[in-house]
Design a protein around this motif. Structure first.
Motif, PDB file in Angstrom:
ATOM      1  N   LYS A 178       0.835  -1.203   0.000  1.00  0.00           N
ATOM      2  CA  LYS A 178       0.000   0.000   0.000  1.00  0.00           C
ATOM      3  C   LYS A 178       0.866   1.247   0.000  1.00  0.00           C
ATOM      4  O   LYS A 178       1.933   1.283   0.599  1.00  0.00           O
ATOM      5  CB  LYS A 178      -0.893   0.001   1.238  1.00  0.00           C
ATOM      6  N   GLU A 179       0.317   2.233  -0.659  1.00  0.00           N
ATOM      7  CA  GLU A 179       0.965   3.526  -0.686  1.00  0.00           C
ATOM      8  C   GLU A 179       0.786   4.172   0.695  1.00  0.00           C
ATOM      9  O   GLU A 179      -0.240   3.961   1.346  1.00  0.00           O
ATOM     10  CB  GLU A 179       0.255   4.363  -1.753  1.00  0.00           C
ATOM     11  N   HIS A 180       1.749   4.952   1.117  1.00  0.00           N
ATOM     12  CA  HIS A 180       1.620   5.672   2.397  1.00  0.00           C
ATOM     13  C   HIS A 180       0.471   6.671   2.290  1.00  0.00           C
ATOM     14  O   HIS A 180       0.290   7.304   1.251  1.00  0.00           O
ATOM     15  CB  HIS A 180       2.928   6.412   2.692  1.00  0.00           C
TER      16      HIS A 180
ATOM     17  N   ILE B 224       0.058   9.567   3.361  1.00  0.00           N
ATOM     18  CA  ILE B 224       0.442  10.945   3.013  1.00  0.00           C
ATOM     19  C   ILE B 224       0.646  11.064   1.501  1.00  0.00           C
ATOM     20  O   ILE B 224       0.230  12.035   0.877  1.00  0.00           O
ATOM     21  CB  ILE B 224       1.717  11.361   3.785  1.00  0.00           C
ATOM     22  N   SER B 225       1.254  10.042   0.898  1.00  0.00           N
ATOM     23  CA  SER B 225       1.422  10.057  -0.561  1.00  0.00           C
ATOM     24  C   SER B 225       0.070  10.100  -1.252  1.00  0.00           C
ATOM     25  O   SER B 225      -0.125  10.812  -2.232  1.00  0.00           O
ATOM     26  CB  SER B 225       2.145   8.796  -1.034  1.00  0.00           C
TER      27      SER B 225
ATOM     28  N   LYS C  26       7.807  17.981   0.834  1.00  0.00           N
ATOM     29  CA  LYS C  26       8.203  18.019   2.244  1.00  0.00           C
ATOM     30  C   LYS C  26       8.667  19.419   2.626  1.00  0.00           C
ATOM     31  O   LYS C  26       9.320  20.100   1.837  1.00  0.00           O
ATOM     32  CB  LYS C  26       9.374  17.074   2.485  1.00  0.00           C
TER      33      LYS C  26
ATOM     34  N   HIS D  65       4.324  17.836   5.285  1.00  0.00           N
ATOM     35  CA  HIS D  65       4.119  18.020   3.844  1.00  0.00           C
ATOM     36  C   HIS D  65       3.130  19.148   3.565  1.00  0.00           C
ATOM     37  O   HIS D  65       2.211  19.373   4.346  1.00  0.00           O
ATOM     38  CB  HIS D  65       3.589  16.721   3.230  1.00  0.00           C
TER      39      HIS D  65
ATOM     40  N   PHE E   3       4.980   8.910  10.664  1.00  0.00           N
ATOM     41  CA  PHE E   3       6.421   8.704  10.447  1.00  0.00           C
ATOM     42  C   PHE E   3       6.981   7.530  11.238  1.00  0.00           C
ATOM     43  O   PHE E   3       8.145   7.208  11.121  1.00  0.00           O
ATOM     44  CB  PHE E   3       7.175  10.008  10.758  1.00  0.00           C
TER      45      PHE E   3
ATOM     46  N   LEU F  15       0.439   1.230   8.255  1.00  0.00           N
ATOM     47  CA  LEU F  15       0.610   1.280   6.797  1.00  0.00           C
ATOM     48  C   LEU F  15      -0.431   0.428   6.079  1.00  0.00           C
ATOM     49  O   LEU F  15      -0.857   0.746   4.981  1.00  0.00           O
ATOM     50  CB  LEU F  15       2.019   0.800   6.419  1.00  0.00           C
TER      51      LEU F  15
END
Lengths: 677, 337
Positions: free
Chosen positions: B99-101, B103-104, B191, B207, B327, B334
């Motif tokens: 999986k994509e984070h 935040i991304s 960032k 971000h 983080f 995740l």
């Protein structure tokens, strides 16, 4: 900035209730963070933006309320006028006129210091201050009213004169709250003939504070350079309601008004006192500016049609003076609005009072852009998709790490970029690689029993020369992807595992021809780590993480495999467009070769030996099996290679295939001393 | 018992049956020779001329329905029992996808709204010059944000200029405008860094998404219209947006935009501090001094810029209560998004 509804009513007739007022103020830019009812009053707590020091006073807020609700300033406010003339008074010496552009000192004799009257105490406490005594409370009250900080000294404790000067390095002062502060040469001081008596604009000294026994006062109304005050508050870790205002800048034209008002208030609580001497040094005029405002431009920039008369009404209501020119206004800015310096500032004033919500939304017409998307983003997107399909989870780690850790993991500190002002040693250098951050993630997850992990990160890394984009991924424990949970077939992660992931990324970017050389990075295990290259360009490093490195990260129980790809190099050789290749219409035949070779022979040699024969009808060569140990002589390894034959001209016959297959075997035998089983 | 009742009771009993034996008993009970339906059908002859076709039709329909219900149920039993070869209730053989984070994802979702409107995506470097981060953006030399309490500086200098970790994504405005002439429609996800001690709502790295539109005759009303459209596209059509005057050195006029609280729909809750509104972004018309710094002729262009904090938006949208979770990269975090 705190104030109360009833207190504000002293200066302006408010036509709306407290809730409505809070909303109006918020929507005009003075955000009311909290509105609390207390007894018969309401306390407003507002956030004043740094450009509006005038709103750090009740009079300033009253002016705003007038403009917004159409009320008028009450006469009591107009009465605040200076009748104080410059004359030879208490001796004041200002050494630096830039640091202290104006200084007024007023001597008041025969005051009676005592408790504050109830009305004063109530107001002071409503805004969250502690009532001290009538004099101190009045200085605070007056500060709140006009925004001018005031300091009262006990005159009899002062030695002859006031000197405004910078501190001598190491000079000390004990301030009102009892703390002794050591000062540096950039701190501005108020001193008497012998000692420092106050840290200018921030806090007074203990020695000269006004107490019950105080009989005579020296009142200070001054103006200091915001930069100097701001630096000192930060440096000393000390701030006050006064420094808060000085940091933002006070209106130096307000000083005599504040002096008059304060003295009136003091006389009110201490009937027999008398003003003896008034000293007023420095500049008398504050901020001044005339701005030409074109109503057409205003309407064009805001996307509205506000009439000239409304523009004029709004600006006048804010205390600005207007003169009508042919197609414009000449607008005179008063000293209390130093934030207004260009036409656009006035556009905002008009828009603010008109109401942002009264400006109708429109749709911009967006033309073709003259900038282009960055192609590197496309590379990142493709690589990311590949990793997600492989079951890797994206992590985002801090770009800052500890210098000690970076060094321990083999990143020489001569290469790394350090912060001048780190928050802590844990985050003091910019990451030279994504791997330390990902290993930290591995460590934290293992500590929380998440032992099987596949994670990646895409981000920038930093070294002396430049900032570059990298992609890194690490795997540890058991890889459950492609495994049926019921059957429980476990696959341990390994270097070849990661190599597969890397190959998939490369192939999705159209990169073939990757060579491997041994890697000598401290972070990686010798003999099981490699540099992936395309011609002379390094594309990635890949392999098993060195035990010592893991131990320094407190990862003890399991192997970790890692790969870091240099996206800037990859970007240069990536081929995102691959054309269609026609395929054969004829059937294929698969034939295996099981061979035994010496350990030193690597798989790549077998493949190139076959490829060197240039047999056109080989469609694919695959490794079908690889084994060592039992049944295999020591120093040897067994492999089975599957070869898929197909021609694009005709159907291959048995004899076609036999001849090709025998050729291959012959070549393997002569070149690699292979034996067949 | 009339036919409708027979049907209702039969349906109920079939639904309750749990074994094949029970179903067989029910079949005999409702469809067998001695069943009520059979009796009705065999007794048709005794009915009048008018009644006969009606009753016959109803009885036959009822018979068909019961029959098909029984068949369905029996075949369902058979599929579930191993008899048919596959126990389809066993877990499927599936590959765990990554999986994509979050935040991304949020960065991309925000950018995509603008990309659809014709914006392009530009990423600037995280190490910036003091000029791009401050001076070019009309932030005066003595501005508090330049102090080391608010900005991370780097030990090394470049061409005698101090280098820093960008404290916002706005320097990309300067970079893009110095290199390109309008029309410009750009979003900048990335960032940013500020020396804030880490706690549940602060992080020294976070971000932002910056955006700007520069052309001839761009108006403040356009800014409002476009951000309102963003709010509706990103948060949903029920979202209201309001604009409050604010202060930023690089825009004039400036605004802060709030959206109606996505938790309580504006009624007031603990998340929005009972206000019904959530502050979501800062924006404004690009300050003339910024245009001056990038070398545009005075008055030639106008434009607006906006910026928003991504962690805050992600926390609101997904109900995440601690910024540190982003983080820490705990696998359980995740995996969720």
């Amino acid at each position: 900035m705190k104030f109360t509804y009833n207190w504000l009513k002293d200066y302006v007739s408010i036509k709306v209730g407290p809730e409505k007022l809070a909303e109006i103020l918020t929507m005009s830019g003075l955000e009311v963070k909290a509105l609390t009812k207390k007894a018969d009053d309401y306390i407003f707590d507002c956030e004043v933006t740094p450009n509006r020091p005038d709103l750090l006073s009740l009079v300033g807020i009253a002016r705003e309320v007038c403009a917004l609700t159409g009320g008028h300033i009450k006469t009591s406010l107009n009465k605040i006028k200076s009748n104080i003339k410059e004359k030879n008074g208490f001796q004041v010496l200002v050494k630096d006129k830039t640091a202290c552009p104006r200084y007024m000192a007023v001597v008041v004799k025969d005051v009676c210091v005592g408790g504050s009257p109830a009305w004063l105490k109530k107001r002071i406490e409503a805004i969250g201050l502690r009532s001290v005594n009538n004099i101190v409370d009045i200085t605070n009250y007056s500060l709140w009213e006009l925004g001018q900080p005031i300091h009262a000294f006990d005159l009899d404790k002062l030695n002859k004169q006031i000197i405004v000067r910078f501190a001598n390095p190491g000079e000390k002062i004990t301030i009102i709250d009892g703390k002794t502060m050591e000062l540096d040469a950039r701190t501005l001081l108020i001193c008497d003939n012998a000692n420092p008596v106050a840290i200018a604009g921030i806090m007074g000294g203990k020695e000269t504070e006004v107490k019950k026994e105080t009989k005579n006062l020296l009142l200070e109304f001054a103006c200091f350079d915001p930069k100097i005050i701001r630096r000192a508050t930060r440096n000393l870790g000390l701030s006050s309601d006064s420094s808060y205002r000085f940091e933002r800048g006070v209106d130096l034209e307000v000083l005599p008004f504040a002096a008059k008002r304060t003295l009136d208030l003091i006389k009110n609580v201490s009937k027999d006192c008398c003003v003896k001497q008034v000293t007023d040094l420095g500049t008398k005029t504050g901020y001044k500016k005339t701005i030409i405002l074109e109503p057409d431009k205003l309407n064009n920039v805001l996307g509205v049609s506000i009439t000239d008369s409304k523009i004029s009404r709004i600006l006048k209501s804010l205390g600005l003076k207007l003169a009508k020119l042919e197609n414009s206004f000449s607008v005179k800015i008063p000293s209390f609005r130093p934030d207004l310096s260009i036409e656009e500032d006035l556009f905002e004033e008009v828009a603010r009072i008109h109401g942002y919500s009264n400006i109708k939304n429109t749709q911009p017409y967006i033309k073709f852009n003259s900038v282009k998307d960055d192609p590197a983003e496309n590379i990142k997107r493709i690589a990311k998709q590949s990793l997600l399909r492989e079951g890797f989870f994206e992590a985002i780690t801090y770009s800052l790490l500890s210098a000690a850790l970076a060094e321990e993991l083999g990143f020489a500190n001569t290469e790394s970029l350090e912060l001048l002002n780190p928050l802590s040693q844990e985050a003091s250098v910019l990451r030279p690689s994504l791997l330390p951050g990902l290993l930290q993630v591995v460590k934290n997850n293992i500590a929380r029993q998440n032992k099987d992990l596949k994670i990646f990160e895409i981000g920038n890394i930093f070294n002396k020369d430049k900032e570059t984009a990298r992609l890194a991924f690490v795997a540890t424990g058991i890889d459950y992807s492609a495994v049926n949970s019921r059957v429980n077939v476990c696959v341990e992660t390994s270097t070849l595992h990661l190599k597969g992931v890397m190959e998939n990324i490369f192939s999705s970017l159209g990169i073939e021809d990757v060579e491997f050389l041994p890697c000598h990075e401290k972070l990686f295990h010798r003999g099981e780590s490699f540099i992936a290259k395309n011609k002379s360009t390094t594309l990635a490093i890949i392999g098993k993480v060195e035990k010592c490195a893991l131990e320094s990260m407190e990862i003890k129980s399991q192997d970790v495999f890692a790969c870091e790809i240099y996206l800037d190099s990859v970007k240069k050789i990536a081929k995102l467009l691959s054309g269609f290749k026609p395929y054969s219409q004829y059937p294929f035949v698969v034939r295996d070769i099981s061979l035994l070779v010496e350990d030193k022979v690597v798989f790549k040699q077998i493949i190139s030996t076959i490829k060197d024969l240039n047999i056109l009808s080989i469609e694919e060569i695959k490794l079908a099996d690889y084994y060592k140990g039992k049944h295999i002589p020591k120093g040897f390894k067994g492999l089975t290679v599957s070869i898929k034959y197909r021609s694009d001209q005709h159907t291959l016959t048995d004899s076609d295939i036999n001849s090709m297959h025998d050729n291959i075997k012959q070549a393997l035998k002569t070149k690699l001393e292979a034996t067949f089983r | 018992m009339d036919i409708t009742n027979i049907k209702i009771i039969a349906e109920k009993e079939i639904a309750q049956a749990v074994t094949l034996e029970e179903l067989e008993t029910l079949r005999i009970k409702y469809l067998g020779k001695k069943s009520q339906l059979s009796k009705v059908l065999s007794g048709l002859g005794k009915l009048s001329q008018q009644e006969r076709p009606l009753v016959g039709k109803a009885a036959n329909e009822c018979k068909i329905i019961i029959q098909s219900l029984l068949e369905e149920k029996v075949s369902a039993f058979k599929i579930n029992s191993a008899e048919s070869g596959v126990d389809i209730t066993l877990p499927g053989i599936r590959k765990e996808l990554g999986k994509e984070h979050i935040i991304s994802t949020v960065l991309k979702d925000i950018s995509d709204v603008f990309v659809k409107m014709g914006f392009c995506v530009v990423q600037g470097p995280e190490i910036e010059t003091e000029f791009n981060n401050f001076t070019g953006l009309n932030i005066p030399l003595d501005h508090p944000s330049r102090e080391s309490f608010d900005t991370f500086y780097i030990k090394t200098e470049k061409n005698r200029e101090r280098l820093l970790l960008r404290s916002h994504t706005s320097p990309v405005q300067i970079r893009v405008m110095r290199e390109n002439k309008p029309p410009l429609a750009v979003v900048v996800p990335g960032k940013v860094y500020r020396p804030d001690a880490v706690d549940a709502s602060h992080s020294f790295m976070f971000h932002q998404v910056e955006g700007f539109l520069v052309d001839k005759n761009i108006k403040f009303s356009d800014l409002k219209g476009m951000l309102q459209k963003f709010a509706v596209e990103f948060f949903g059509s029920q979202i209201k947006m309001r604009f409050r005057p604010h202060f930023f050195p690089f825009t004039e006029p400036s605004a802060e935009a709030d959206i109606s609280c996505i938790i309580c729909q504006g009624r007031g809750c603990s998340v929005c501090g009972r206000k019904g509104w959530l502050e979501i972004l800062g924006a404004g018309m690009i300050h003339p001094n910024v245009f001056k710094h990038v070398g545009y002729k005075q008055g030639a262009y106008s434009g607006f810029a906006f910026g928003m904090g991504v962690e805050r938006i992600a926390m609101l949208k997904y109900g995440i209560n601690d910024i540190r979770l982003f983080f820490e990269n705990d696998k359980r975090f995740l995996k969720q998004f």
